[in-house]
Design a protein around this motif. Structure first.
Motif, PDB file in Angstrom:
ATOM      1  N   ILE A 295      31.756  43.579  43.949  1.00  0.00           N
ATOM      2  CA  ILE A 295      32.918  42.770  43.552  1.00  0.00           C
ATOM      3  C   ILE A 295      32.424  41.321  43.518  1.00  0.00           C
ATOM      4  O   ILE A 295      31.823  40.852  44.488  1.00  0.00           O
ATOM      5  N   LEU A 296      32.663  40.640  42.410  1.00  0.00           N
ATOM      6  CA  LEU A 296      32.197  39.243  42.308  1.00  0.00           C
ATOM      7  C   LEU A 296      33.365  38.308  42.595  1.00  0.00           C
ATOM      8  O   LEU A 296      34.427  38.421  41.963  1.00  0.00           O
ATOM      9  N   ARG A 297      33.156  37.400  43.527  1.00  0.00           N
ATOM     10  CA  ARG A 297      34.216  36.411  43.781  1.00  0.00           C
ATOM     11  C   ARG A 297      33.670  35.020  43.514  1.00  0.00           C
ATOM     12  O   ARG A 297      32.842  34.513  44.261  1.00  0.00           O
TER      13      ARG A 297
ATOM     14  N   TYR B 128      38.111  36.657  40.502  1.00  0.00           N
ATOM     15  CA  TYR B 128      37.254  37.753  40.936  1.00  0.00           C
ATOM     16  C   TYR B 128      37.064  38.713  39.761  1.00  0.00           C
ATOM     17  O   TYR B 128      37.912  38.792  38.853  1.00  0.00           O
ATOM     18  N   VAL B 129      35.961  39.426  39.792  1.00  0.00           N
ATOM     19  CA  VAL B 129      35.643  40.381  38.726  1.00  0.00           C
ATOM     20  C   VAL B 129      35.143  41.647  39.393  1.00  0.00           C
ATOM     21  O   VAL B 129      34.234  41.591  40.235  1.00  0.00           O
ATOM     22  N   ARG B 130      35.756  42.769  39.057  1.00  0.00           N
ATOM     23  CA  ARG B 130      35.245  44.031  39.586  1.00  0.00           C
ATOM     24  C   ARG B 130      35.043  45.027  38.437  1.00  0.00           C
ATOM     25  O   ARG B 130      35.715  44.952  37.395  1.00  0.00           O
ATOM     26  N   HIS B 131      34.146  45.939  38.670  1.00  0.00           N
ATOM     27  CA  HIS B 131      33.909  46.954  37.655  1.00  0.00           C
ATOM     28  C   HIS B 131      35.121  47.874  37.535  1.00  0.00           C
ATOM     29  O   HIS B 131      35.797  48.164  38.521  1.00  0.00           O
ATOM     30  N   TYR B 132      35.397  48.298  36.314  1.00  0.00           N
ATOM     31  CA  TYR B 132      36.469  49.265  36.136  1.00  0.00           C
ATOM     32  C   TYR B 132      36.216  50.075  34.867  1.00  0.00           C
ATOM     33  O   TYR B 132      36.295  49.547  33.753  1.00  0.00           O
ATOM     34  N   ARG B 133      35.866  51.297  35.035  1.00  0.00           N
ATOM     35  CA  ARG B 133      35.683  52.239  33.927  1.00  0.00           C
ATOM     36  C   ARG B 133      34.856  51.661  32.778  1.00  0.00           C
ATOM     37  O   ARG B 133      35.283  51.642  31.626  1.00  0.00           O
TER      38      ARG B 133
ATOM     39  N   VAL C 228      37.824  44.413  35.672  1.00  0.00           N
ATOM     40  CA  VAL C 228      39.137  43.851  35.991  1.00  0.00           C
ATOM     41  C   VAL C 228      38.876  42.432  36.455  1.00  0.00           C
ATOM     42  O   VAL C 228      38.020  42.197  37.315  1.00  0.00           O
ATOM     43  N   VAL C 229      39.572  41.484  35.843  1.00  0.00           N
ATOM     44  CA  VAL C 229      39.413  40.069  36.202  1.00  0.00           C
ATOM     45  C   VAL C 229      40.744  39.584  36.765  1.00  0.00           C
ATOM     46  O   VAL C 229      41.768  39.635  36.089  1.00  0.00           O
ATOM     47  N   GLY C 230      40.724  39.145  37.988  1.00  0.00           N
ATOM     48  CA  GLY C 230      41.957  38.658  38.611  1.00  0.00           C
ATOM     49  C   GLY C 230      41.796  37.222  39.056  1.00  0.00           C
ATOM     50  O   GLY C 230      40.669  36.711  39.137  1.00  0.00           O
TER      51      GLY C 230
END
Ligand code: FAD
Length: 856
Positions: A279-281, A288-293, A297-299
């Motif tokens: 998870i990149l913060r 933050y950026v997380r892997h998703y399929r 996902v960027v929040g």
């Protein structure tokens, strides 16, 4: 682009929500025999079937509370839990929350086996990156926290970041911190699996069942009313997420939380997106950026959030989303695209805008409400409900089962806020700031910027004119330091010496060498009166208070487990009249507590009616003598005595005590007299070098004296013996006081778990609280609070250790502590953001250990 091979195996599809809807994972699907209707009776009723409610129910059941019912107005997970991004990062800003998050991760890791439902747990790790040296220092503190708890974590330079996270653009980065073993889960499924695990232990779930009332008898909860009948109960837990204030309001209880819109976007396939990317913060970019399929996902935790009133959210909002606000999210997305260039070409497949609840100080709300026994709260998760849900559920269940907190929960105690901090207007305004605080710099002494000025004491304008820079505590504006003429009373934050350091040093020296005046009017103050007053205070407090009128006693208010709910000063004003003075943040809980346990004495909250000025320092007697005819010598007015005296134009109750550890008096006067009292004192004190002092100076003064700070150094899970306050416990007094039975067994011998004084040997280094205490490099404790001691010329504080006296190379007397029994100096150290700073331990105060300056 070809589909990444792992796409179909990705265990974390938290979208689309149909996944949850279609699963019909309601109570009935757990077991065809499950009840549909609420039962007439249950030992505990949990209101809300999100991750938090499910976790509380599971942990209650684990402790044997199997007769527990969870009521959910929609479906399990339909509130906010299903749409979280599913980050489970363990290293938090405090030890208590780090421990909760660590437990949560392990809980999720075992959840599939426990529940039979796969919550999509995946250990990707997490990577926080820093764009500035200051942010890197913040990460160094985080790395120290991880080290303290044995979590694998390491510091990375830009090149190593690029290696760990190939799609990232490392230009402009100072460094980062990699936390291995952090994880992601599918949050909605995790809530459901937790519910299933609770169900397996006997907990009943009733969905489509809305709570519409709370029953009570006197001040105890007795039942929960639903739209489908009433359930009698011993305990009710409000875990209704952002709807919790509405539920608590059914019993007249006010909660300090407010909803805000919270957003993330999910992209289509992105080259380089791999499920093993941590998870990149990007904290400075607020994203933050997380892997998703196969995508991301960027929040965001944007600096200015969007509060959302409860009234604007439909009452049947379930698996719901708000209209996307692309304009609001665009600056965050732009920053993410700069940091992860591959995002520029990625299509946004889903823009999620959904509600989450936030609190005025960024910590959640946990525990029994002050007003109603048996009514508990677990809510206001500030976008960390997935991270903390299992851990807080365990802590609350233990609290419910034991009747008092078992773990360190002072920082999240639901009772810490004042009623003023629960108004809709205050919360709306503060919530603009609260959301962004998650990724903002967590500077030491950071003060909120929004919705200030809630509670101003009678001296506010005078102190402001004297250059005060105010901080906020329980809504009060309190002078933290005074800017010298010509400088602005504005914080310039840093992890080193902040811009007020010299100003606080001057205030400190005035208190030690001349005289200083501190406005302590925010203290919580109560009168306990009437024929039953003595019996009441004897029952309420740990010391023997059957002393002569005029005596002032420092004592503890304990819970049934012997934990310290507040340290207080009790003055016997008359045989049947006591003044109780307690820490500012305990006001909300104390009035109901004193009333309940003190019955039938009359208890009145006089916090707002009485102002308090602490006049302290070696010349304080001389200053006071110019304004009063009362005799002030040690014989006539000894330490620990209170008298009503005239001070200039004010009629005061003067208590001969000092939190600074010097000669001094606390002067209590009607709030409307305080300006006159202040003016008279300042005028009379000018020839003696009297100056106003703020809380930063007072903190350094009290730290040098080893005086405890409730909420930091001790709290409801610590006994007076552990806190070094055994002298406040009169086990042999005639009255059975609250907590005595629990303390009796623990009274023999010194406690292994206890507080000791700590001082850094390097005068430049600072303590902010939370640092690890090391013995020969191994963690043996942690600093609970620290400040700069300008008299001893070093940072000083208190540290919680687990060791018998003698096991640590701390001396019995200040001064020789650096010499360990084997003669190896400096073996004790404090981990200050990665630097091991040699330190000295002491069982005695570092300043004036005999107390002669204060006592005379
Ligand atoms: C966009 C977004 C991303 C997020 N990302 C993360 C993340 O990565 N990690 C993380 O830890 N957290 C994250 N969160 C936060 C997390 O989702 C919440 O903190 C968490 O879900 C709160 O759980 P809860 O059980 O308190 O609330 P909820 O899940 O809302 O549960 C409360 C339940 O109470 C029910 N209820 C309300 N009123 C009544 C009533 N009168 N009677 C009966 N039932 C009632 C509701 O229907 C609801 O189901 C995110 C949130 C958002 C919005």
């Amino acid at each position: 682009m070809s589909e990444p091979p792992d796409r179909l195996r990705d265990p974390a599809p938290n979208h689309p929500p149909e996944h949850l809807r279609d699963a019909t994972l309601s109570a009935r699907s757990f077991d065809p025999r499950a009840v549909d209707d609420p039962p007439a009776r249950a030992r505990a009723v949990v209101i809300g079937g999100g991750i938090v409610g499910a976790s509380v129910a599971f942990h209650l059941a684990e402790l044997g509370w199997r007769d527990t019912v969870v009521l959910e107005r929609g479906r399990v997970g339909c509130g906010t839990s299903w749409h979280a991004a599913g980050l489970v990062t363990r290293t938090r800003g405090t030890h208590a929350q780090t421990e909760m998050a660590m437990y949560s991760r392990d809980f999720y890791a075992a959840l599939a086996a426990r529940s039979g439902i796969d919550p999509g747990y995946y250990e990707s790790g997490s990577l926080s990156i820093a764009q500035t040296p200051e942010r890197m220092t913040e990460l160094d503190y985080a790395l120290a926290m991880a080290r303290h708890h044995g979590l694998p974590a390491r510091r990375l330079g830009p090149a190593e970041i690029a290696e760990a996270w190939p799609p990232v653009d490392v230009r402009g980065l100072v460094g980062g911190a990699l936390f291995e073993g952090d994880a992601t889960v599918n949050p909605g499924v995790a809530a459901l699996a937790t519910a299933k695990a609770a169900f397996e232990l006997g907990v009943r779930f009733v969905e489509d069942c809305r709570v519409v009332g709370l029953r009570r008898e006197g001040s105890r909860v007795t039942g929960v009313e639903t739209d489908r009948g009433t359930i009698e109960c011993e305990v009710a837990v409000i875990a209704a997420g952002l709807w919790s204030p509405a539920v608590a309001g059914l019993a007249g209880v006010r909660l300090a939380l407010h909803a805000a819109e919270h957003m993330w976007v999910q992209t289509g396939l992105v080259e380089g997106a791999d499920r093993d990317l941590p998870i990149l913060r990007d904290l400075d970019g607020h994203v933050y950026v997380r892997h998703y399929r196969g995508g991301f996902v960027v929040g965001a935790f944007e600096p200015e959030g969007k509060p959302r009133t409860l009234a604007s959210i439909p009452p049947d909002f379930a698996f719901g989303e708000f209209k996307p606000d692309r304009r609001h999210f665009e600056p965050s997305l732009a920053k993410a695209r700069l940091r992860v260039p591959a995002l520029r070409k990625a299509a946004v497949e889903h823009f999620l805008n959904a509600p989450e609840s936030f609190t005025p100080d960024g910590a959640f709300l946990l525990g029994e409400t002050a007003e109603i026994a048996g009514l508990f709260v677990a809510a206001g998760l500030n976008s960390q409900g997935i991270i903390l849900g299992p851990g807080l559920g365990r802590a609350l269940a233990a609290w419910i089962d034991a009747g008092s907190p078992v773990t360190d929960v002072a920082e999240v105690d639901v009772r810490r806020f004042s009623p003023e901090q629960t108004t809709a207007a205050f919360l709306f305004e503060r919530t603009r700031e609260s959301l962004g605080r998650l990724y903002a710099m967590h500077w030491p002494n950071l003060q909120p910027e929004t919705a200030r000025g809630l509670r101003r004491g009678p001296l506010y304008e005078r102190l402001a004119a004297a250059g005060a820079c105010f901080g906020e505590t329980a809504g009060w504006e309190r002078a933290n330091w005074f800017a010298p003429p010509g400088t602005a009373p504005v914080y310039r934050y840093s992890y080193g010496r902040q811009n007020w350091f010299a100003a606080a040093a001057a205030e400190h020296r005035a208190a030690r060498e001349a005289a200083a005046l501190f406005d302590l009017s925010s203290f919580a103050k109560f009168r306990v009166q009437g024929a039953a007053a003595l019996g009441a205070v004897q029952r309420l407090f740990s010391s023997d208070l059957d002393r002569a009128p005029g005596s002032v006693t420092y004592t503890c208010l304990l819970n049934e487990r012997g934990g310290i709910e507040a340290d207080v000063t009790v003055t016997r004003l008359a045989p049947d009249d006591f003044l109780v003075v307690a820490p500012t943040t305990t006001q909300s809980k104390l009035l109901p507590w004193l009333t309940r346990h003190g019955d039938p004495a009359v208890v009145v909250d006089v916090t707002s009616a009485l102002g308090v000025l602490s006049l302290t320092g070696p010349f304080s007697r001389d200053v006071l003598a110019t304004l009063t005819g009362a005799a002030l010598d040690d014989a006539a007015f000894p330490y620990g005595m209170g008298k009503r005296i005239e001070v200039g134009r004010a009629l005061c109750l003067a208590l001969r005590i000092s939190y600074a550890g010097e000669l001094g008096w606390e002067l209590y006067a009607p709030a409307e007299s305080l300006p006159a009292l202040y003016d008279d004192l300042m005028a009379a004190g000018a020839p003696f070098g009297l100056r106003p002092g703020g809380y930063h100076a007072l903190d350094g003064l009290r730290a040098e004296k080893g005086f405890r700070h409730w909420g930091a150094d001790m709290g409801p899970a610590d006994t007076p013996f552990e806190a070094g306050l055994g002298f406040t416990v009169a086990l042999d007094k005639d009255t059975e006081f609250v907590g005595r039975a629990a303390l009796r067994d623990r009274a023999a011998g010194p406690s292994r778990r206890r507080l000791v004084g700590v001082k850094l040997d390097d005068p430049q280094a600072l303590l902010h609280g939370g640092e690890s205490l090391l013995l020969a490099g191994a963690v043996v404790g942690r600093v609970t609070s620290g400040a700069y001691g300008h008299t001893v010329g070093a940072a000083v504080g208190l540290a919680l250790v687990e060791a018998a006296p003698g096991e640590l190379p701390g001396a019995a007397v200040a001064g020789d502590a650096a010499a360990d029994p084997n003669g190896a100096p400096g073996i004790v150290a404090v981990d200050v953001a990665g630097t091991s700073v040699p330190a000295t331990l002491s069982e005695q105060p570092f300043h004036d250990p005999a107390g002669t300056r204060m006592r005379g």
